[in-house]
Structure formats: C-alpha cells, structure tokens
Design a protein around this motif. Structure first.
Motif, mmCIF file in Angstrom:
data_model
loop_
_atom_site.group_PDB
_atom_site.id
_atom_site.type_symbol
_atom_site.label_atom_id
_atom_site.label_comp_id
_atom_site.label_asym_id
_atom_site.label_seq_id
_atom_site.Cartn_x
_atom_site.Cartn_y
_atom_site.Cartn_z
ATOM 1 N N UNK A 170 0.830 -1.197 0.000
ATOM 2 C CA UNK A 170 0.000 0.000 0.000
ATOM 3 C C UNK A 170 0.866 1.249 0.000
ATOM 4 N N UNK A 171 2.056 1.148 0.575
ATOM 5 C CA UNK A 171 2.963 2.299 0.609
ATOM 6 C C UNK A 171 3.934 2.287 -0.561
ATOM 7 N N UNK A 172 3.777 1.313 -1.448
ATOM 8 C CA UNK A 172 4.635 1.250 -2.629
ATOM 9 C C UNK A 172 6.007 0.670 -2.376
ATOM 10 N N UNK A 173 6.167 -0.056 -1.255
ATOM 11 C CA UNK A 173 7.479 -0.626 -0.941
ATOM 12 C C UNK A 173 7.407 -2.153 -0.947
ATOM 13 N N UNK A 174 6.460 -2.686 -1.694
ATOM 14 C CA UNK A 174 6.173 -4.123 -1.635
ATOM 15 C C UNK A 174 7.295 -5.020 -2.094
ATOM 16 N N UNK A 175 8.247 -4.490 -2.862
ATOM 17 C CA UNK A 175 9.289 -5.364 -3.382
ATOM 18 C C UNK A 175 10.634 -5.192 -2.694
ATOM 19 N N UNK A 176 10.669 -4.308 -1.716
ATOM 20 C CA UNK A 176 11.932 -4.096 -1.021
ATOM 21 C C UNK A 176 12.026 -5.066 0.153
ATOM 22 N N UNK A 177 12.913 -6.069 0.039
ATOM 23 C CA UNK A 177 12.938 -7.109 1.075
ATOM 24 C C UNK A 177 13.264 -6.571 2.463
ATOM 25 N N UNK A 178 14.045 -5.508 2.539
ATOM 26 C CA UNK A 178 14.399 -4.974 3.863
ATOM 27 C C UNK A 178 13.203 -4.251 4.475
ATOM 28 N N UNK A 198 8.155 -19.387 17.976
ATOM 29 C CA UNK A 198 7.729 -18.348 17.041
ATOM 30 C C UNK A 198 8.716 -18.231 15.869
ATOM 31 N N UNK A 199 9.999 -18.407 16.136
ATOM 32 C CA UNK A 199 10.962 -18.349 15.025
ATOM 33 C C UNK A 199 10.868 -19.574 14.131
ATOM 34 N N UNK A 200 10.590 -20.737 14.717
ATOM 35 C CA UNK A 200 10.342 -21.916 13.874
ATOM 36 C C UNK A 200 9.147 -21.620 12.966
ATOM 37 N N UNK A 201 8.122 -20.991 13.543
ATOM 38 C CA UNK A 201 6.934 -20.634 12.756
ATOM 39 C C UNK A 201 7.279 -19.584 11.707
ATOM 40 N N UNK A 202 8.183 -18.671 12.049
ATOM 41 C CA UNK A 202 8.580 -17.635 11.080
ATOM 42 C C UNK A 202 9.246 -18.269 9.853
ATOM 43 N N UNK A 203 10.126 -19.244 10.115
ATOM 44 C CA UNK A 203 10.795 -19.907 8.996
ATOM 45 C C UNK A 203 9.751 -20.589 8.109
ATOM 46 N N UNK A 204 8.752 -21.203 8.753
ATOM 47 C CA UNK A 204 7.668 -21.830 8.001
ATOM 48 C C UNK A 204 6.865 -20.783 7.239
ATOM 49 N N UNK A 205 6.533 -19.688 7.921
ATOM 50 C CA UNK A 205 5.703 -18.653 7.301
ATOM 51 C C UNK A 205 6.425 -18.030 6.106
ATOM 52 N N UNK A 206 7.739 -17.895 6.197
ATOM 53 C CA UNK A 206 8.498 -17.319 5.092
ATOM 54 C C UNK A 206 8.512 -18.269 3.894
ATOM 55 N N UNK A 207 8.397 -19.557 4.150
ATOM 56 C CA UNK A 207 8.278 -20.507 3.046
ATOM 57 C C UNK A 207 6.889 -20.468 2.428
ATOM 58 N N UNK A 208 5.882 -20.220 3.269
ATOM 59 C CA UNK A 208 4.498 -20.234 2.789
ATOM 60 C C UNK A 208 4.127 -18.924 2.101
ATOM 61 N N UNK A 209 4.521 -17.811 2.732
ATOM 62 C CA UNK A 209 3.994 -16.532 2.266
ATOM 63 C C UNK A 209 5.077 -15.503 1.979
ATOM 64 N N UNK A 210 6.337 -15.891 2.133
ATOM 65 C CA UNK A 210 7.380 -14.861 2.128
ATOM 66 C C UNK A 210 8.228 -14.817 0.878
ATOM 67 N N UNK A 211 7.671 -15.226 -0.254
ATOM 68 C CA UNK A 211 8.490 -15.200 -1.464
ATOM 69 C C UNK A 211 8.863 -13.764 -1.824
ATOM 70 N N UNK A 212 10.142 -13.584 -2.120
ATOM 71 C CA UNK A 212 10.639 -12.253 -2.471
ATOM 72 C C UNK A 212 10.751 -12.140 -3.995
ATOM 73 N N UNK A 213 10.489 -10.942 -4.483
ATOM 74 C CA UNK A 213 10.679 -10.692 -5.913
ATOM 75 C C UNK A 213 11.617 -9.508 -6.072
ATOM 76 N N UNK A 214 12.883 -9.697 -5.729
ATOM 77 C CA UNK A 214 13.782 -8.543 -5.671
ATOM 78 C C UNK A 214 14.164 -8.017 -7.049
ATOM 79 N N UNK A 215 14.084 -8.851 -8.092
ATOM 80 C CA UNK A 215 14.582 -8.410 -9.389
ATOM 81 C C UNK A 215 13.413 -8.054 -10.308
ATOM 82 N N UNK A 216 12.611 -7.129 -9.840
ATOM 83 C CA UNK A 216 11.518 -6.663 -10.672
ATOM 84 C C UNK A 216 10.403 -7.684 -10.849
#
Lengths: 203, 226, 199
Positions: free
Chosen positions: A167-175, C20-38
């Motif tokens: 919503x703030x336009x920072x959705x792709x910044x992992x940090x 909670x950190x074990x759950x965080x590692x799980x949650x990052x696998x479930x919902x935490x995919x990053x798209x750093x390269x556009x």
C-alpha cells in the motif's frame, strides 16, 4: 492455510489416510525399517527397486500421490541426468538418478503412511533418554505444539506487513518487508511467552 | 483477597504506576483509564506477570514476587488479543493445556475439557484449529481455557477491545455471571453498570475509587477536559 | 535470550521465541516469497528466517528454532518452500544436507554474533560484520554440510557445484545482505535482545 494443528483433526501434510499394514505399523519400527531400506538402497539399488514399488502397492498409496512427492525434484533430476549422460554415459546417469529416486520414494513412503501427530509423538518418546541431559520431553512436545500454533499467527503477520508495504509502494523491497516483520514477530513471541507464564508453565 | 501495597512500577526511567495502594475484595471490580494510564500494568501486577519495582502485591497472603506459582493458580488472566493467549494448535488441546498441572486422569481431563467447551458454545469445534475460530469464539476459548484451571479470580485486560458489539455483550454477560471474582480492565464502560466498584487510573495514579456510576461520571468529565 | 550456558532448562520466554521463530521460517516458506529483481525471479525467504533465527536469538535459541522447524517438516507438515514436507526432504533428498546444515548455520551465526556483537558498532561496520557472520554461518557452514552430501548423491562434484550455484547461491547471498541489515536494525531497536546479563 497449510498448517494448523497436530491433533487427529489437524493437517494431514502428505499423509494419505489408509488401513494398510504400513499405516498400522507404529512410527518407530517404520523408521528403523526405513533406515535398513535406505542402507540397502544405497548399496544395492537394483535389488531394492522392485520391493520398493511393492511396498507402495502394499500401502495402497495412489500413484498420483506418490509422484506428487517426487515432482519438486524433476528439474533437479533432469539436470543431473543430462549431465551424467554427457559426463559418464547413460548407465551411470540411470544409476545416479534412479538411486536418488529410490531413496526419496522410500522415505516418502513413511511420511505418506504416518500421521503428523503420530510421528511427533514418536519423536517425543524418542527424546525421553535426553531427560538425563536436562531436556524435558514434555517441553519438547510443548515446543512442537507452540510452533504449530504459531505458524498461522506469523503467516498472518508476514501477509499483513506485505500488504501494508504494498500500500505504501514498498512491496518489493525485502528490507522494508523484513524489519517490520521481525519486530512484530518478536512482539508476538513476547505475548506468547506472557500467556505461557500466565497459564502457569514456569510455576 | 488481593492486596496492593504502596506499589510503584518503573520500566527503565519511566514511572508507570505511582504509589498505588488498594485492597480488592469485592466480586466485581472495574478498572478504567485512558491509554497509558497504567491500568494494564496494574492488571499484570495482580497475578505476578509484572513484579512490582517497589511495594508488594499479595493474593490471599501469597506474595507475587516469591510465590508466583501459587498466585497464578488463584488468579487467571485474560489478554486483549486472544490470538496471543491461545497457545495450543486445536481448541480442545488449548483447554487441556490448562489442566496439565492439576494431574487429572485422562478420562477426567477429557470430561473437564468437554464440559468447558460445552459451556462456552464451542463443543462442535473441539478438534478444529484454534486459529480458524472467529474473534469472538477465540475470546470465548481463552475464557474457557483459563476457567478450566478453576482460578478464584480472573483478571481481564480489555477482553472486548477487539470484539464487535455482539461479542462484547456476550463476553460481558459471561463475565458478569461467573462465580469467580472478576477484575475487568475495559474501555466498554457499559459493562461496568452492575459492578461493585470501579477504579480510575490516570497517569500512573489511582485517582478515583468508587461505585460505578460516580466513578464513570468522574472519568467522563476528566476525559472531556482538555 | 537468557543465558543458558549452564542449564538446558528453557523458560516460557525462551520456548515462545524458539517456537515463534520456527513458525517464522515456516511462514516465510508459505507466504514470504521475495521478488527482488523486478518480480521476475522468485526467491523463497526461508533461509532468511534461518539466518535471522541465529542473529536474533543467538546460538542455542537459533539452532533450536531451526531444529524445531526441521522436525515439523520431517513429521510431514508441508512447510518447506513450494509446500514440500516429509521425511524424504530431510533425510533422503540430494539437497537434505543443506536443510540439515541450516541448524548448524544458525548456531554458528548466533555464536559469532554474540561473540562479536555487531550491534555495538556503527551502522556500516556493524552491518558489514553481520554480513560476514551471515556468510560464514548461513552460506559457509550450510554449504560445508550440504555440498558433500550433494556430491555424494549426484556422484559428481562439478554437477553439485553447478546445481548449488545455479539454484541456491545467488538467493543466499542476497538473503545474507538482507539478514545483516535487518539483524543490525532489530538489535538496535530492541536493545534487550542480546540479554542483560552480559551487557
């Protein structure tokens, strides 16, 4: 949501309900059996392949479910196969890829025929000798339950933070995603710790 | 009986509560105050979740600092966000968790769990993952779990703040019918109409200690002044 | 995290953080995919959780949370990225060595972080130190366990290295950078994390 509970009403994971001999076998012996099977599979894969398929038939696991467990590996195995064909010939390629498939399939058979709760209970029982090291098996069981309970809680946090940052336009910044996620995760941990204290866990 | 004697509470340099002395003996006690007034910390003092920096808190003579275990057996605690209070994956397991220190037989424990779920309208959800309950059901589960341990007092820290009006009423009614002593910290002033006594906190001090009508009226005046 | 060098007893606070950190590692696998390269290349954030577990909870808390996560996966819960779960991913796959290595990696990260306390330094120095620590534990230690198993299973060192570089390394390097910034900032924001007893 993929995970929520460990009781019989909880998630099945990869478990395929059934009544076969393998389903009824307790997890302990099944794990020992797996250990033996894996050792044999590594040493003499050509002799273990047929019994392995027979075990899948015995467990009456639908082939679709069995293959689903192997599917995430296909790209990995395709690369390995191609490489080995070029480097060492077709025979080696089949041996290597077949060996991996066999080991993964055998281990997956234990997962396919054992409830998550039964497996965790078996692990807690196996942890009993650790009592001498000061590790309380009840705490181990509690830790597993707390972690399972926390998964939907933390997944919600990860999602909410992502939505807020989008919503703030920072959705792709992992940090920008990770810092608020961490802070809120730690706050959730503190709240959970407080709830445990209030409910008498340390008394 | 809960006795708070000359308690001052600090976190670092911040003074959260200032020289609070009060004896809680009535069956229904309300605690109100603005955000940051110290009422939530006051609630946490009553079962030893927070240990006083100065002064002391005793429950039936047990000091929360030295005998926290005994205190927490007598005083149950309900948090604002039930999500943080439910510690086990499924509904029945969460209630059963409260029974672990009672050392009941499995049959007894099962009966006690079933009874608690029945009472709070959760019987059909016993084996459901707790996180799939609605917000109102989660707070009912939190209540069921805490009451299963059979405390003599329950302290509730804004238990209805996250609930809609219907669930707020429901939780309020349930609380008013409990045989236990209830100490209710709340912003839902209507819930306190029938209470025996209301404490008003402001900036860390206990400024009003009276019957609900005059206490709430004074609180409203205080909040209206700039 | 409280100091536990003398005792293995976990307090309620320890248990909660580990769970909670074990759950965080799980949650990052479930919902935490990053798209750093556009948005083109998805990277699962799961190993980010592993590095942060060590960097935020310390050696024992970090390792225990990763072990807890690993046990849940082994028991069959589909918590690995892509919804994978089951004993086969923990003990029988060619990549199982990396997964087992996560626990050791988290331990080493926690140990080094508590030894050198990067959060006491300036932002640039602290983050650089955290990066070094995350690379040693989160990449060095994990690969030191993962690659030999990988080589053994695919019967080729060249192939194992090609596959590791092709599938894990770029993401892991990126996650080490992210974990370093995040760990530094979180330690600065919450000074009590590293335990009052040694401060």
């Amino acid at each position: 949501m993929a995970a929520g509970g460990v009781s019989p009403g909880g998630p099945l994971g990869a478990y395929v309900p059934g009544t076969s001999l393998l389903h009824r076998c307790p997890p302990g012996p099944k794990l020992l059996g797996l250990l033996v099977a894996l050792t044999l599979a590594i040493r003499w894969p050509e002799y273990v392949a047929v019994p392995a398929v027979a075990l899948f038939a015995l467990a009456r696991v639908p082939p679709r479910m069995a293959l689903a467990q192997l599917r995430p590996l296909w790209l990995f195995l395709a690369v390995a196969f191609g490489f080995q064909v070029l480097a060492a010939g077709l025979g080696t390629a089949i041996e290597v890829v077949g060996g991996i498939l066999l080991a993964v399939a055998l281990a997956s058979l234990v997962t396919l025929t054992t409830r998550v709760s039964a497996m965790l209970d078996a692990l807690v029982v196996a942890a009993r000798p650790l009592r001498r090291l000061g590790i309380d098996p009840d705490r181990v069981a509690l830790l597993f339950a707390l972690a399972i309970r926390s998964i939907p809680l933390i997944t919600e946090i990860v999602r909410n933070v992502r939505e807020a940052q989008c919503a703030r336009g920072a959705g792709n910044n992992p940090i920008a995603l990770a810092i608020p996620t961490m802070i809120r995760t730690l706050r959730a941990a503190d709240a959970l710790g407080e709830a445990l204290i209030a409910r008498g866990i340390d008394d | 009986m809960i006795e708070v004697e000359r308690v001052t509470q600090r976190f670092g340099d911040r003074v959260i509560l200032r020289d609070v002395t009060v004896t809680l003996a009535e069956p229904r006690i309300g605690v109100i105050g603005s955000n940051g007034s110290g009422k939530s910390t006051f609630a946490r003092l009553l079962n030893g979740l927070v240990k006083p920096s100065e002064g002391r808190v005793t429950v039936d003579g047990f000091d929360t600092r030295r005998e926290g275990g005994k205190v927490r057996r007598k005083v149950g605690f309900i948090f604002t966000d039930p999500d943080n209070q439910i510690v086990m994956p499924t509904v029945a397991e969460d209630v059963a968790f409260s029974l672990r220190r009672l050392k009941l037989s499995p049959d007894e424990a099962r009966d006690r769990v079933a009874e608690a779920l029945e009472r709070f309208g959760l019987a059909g959800h016993a084996d459901h993952p707790a996180h799939l309950l609605s917000g109102g059901q989660k707070q009912l589960l939190a209540l069921a779990s805490v009451l299963a341990a059979q405390p003599e007092t329950i302290v509730c820290d804004e238990p209805t703040t996250l609930l809609d009006l219907r669930n707020t009423r429901r939780v309020g009614t349930l609380l008013s019918q409990l045989p236990q002593r209830v100490v209710l910290v709340t912003h839902d002033l209507d819930l306190l109409d029938e209470y025996d006594r209301v404490l008003v906190f402001d900036e860390g001090s206990l400024i009003i200690d009276d019957k609900p009508a005059p206490a709430v009226a004074a609180y409203r005046t205080l909040m209206a002044s700039p | 995290m409280t100091d536990r060098s003398s005792s293995l007893r976990l307090t309620a606070t320890d248990l909660a953080r580990i769970a909670v950190f074990a759950a965080l590692i799980a949650a990052l696998g479930l919902a935490g995919t990053l798209y750093p390269l556009g948005g083109q290349v998805p990277i699962t954030a799961q190993t980010l959780g592993v590095m942060l577990a060590g960097a935020i909870l310390g050696a024992y808390g970090g390792a225990l949370s990763v072990i807890t996560f690993t046990v849940l996966v082994a028991a069959g819960l589909p918590l690995l990225s892509g919804g994978r779960g089951g004993l086969h991913w923990v003990i029988a796959a060619p990549t199982s060595g990396y997964l087992i290595g996560w626990s050791f990696g988290a331990f080493v990260i926690g140990w080094l972080a508590w030894r050198f306390r990067p959060w006491r330094r300036s932002a640039a120095a602290g983050m650089a130190l955290f990066l070094l620590i995350n690379l040693i534990g989160g990449v060095g230690v994990v690969y030191a366990i993962g690659i030999p198993v990988h080589i053994w299973r695919v019967d080729s060192g060249t192939l194992a290295v090609i596959q590791a570089i092709g599938s894990f390394l770029p993401g892991d390097l990126l996650k080490a950078v992210v974990a370093s910034v995040v760990a530094y900032q979180v330690h600065r924001a919450i000074p009590g994390l590293a335990g009052g007893s040694n401060e």
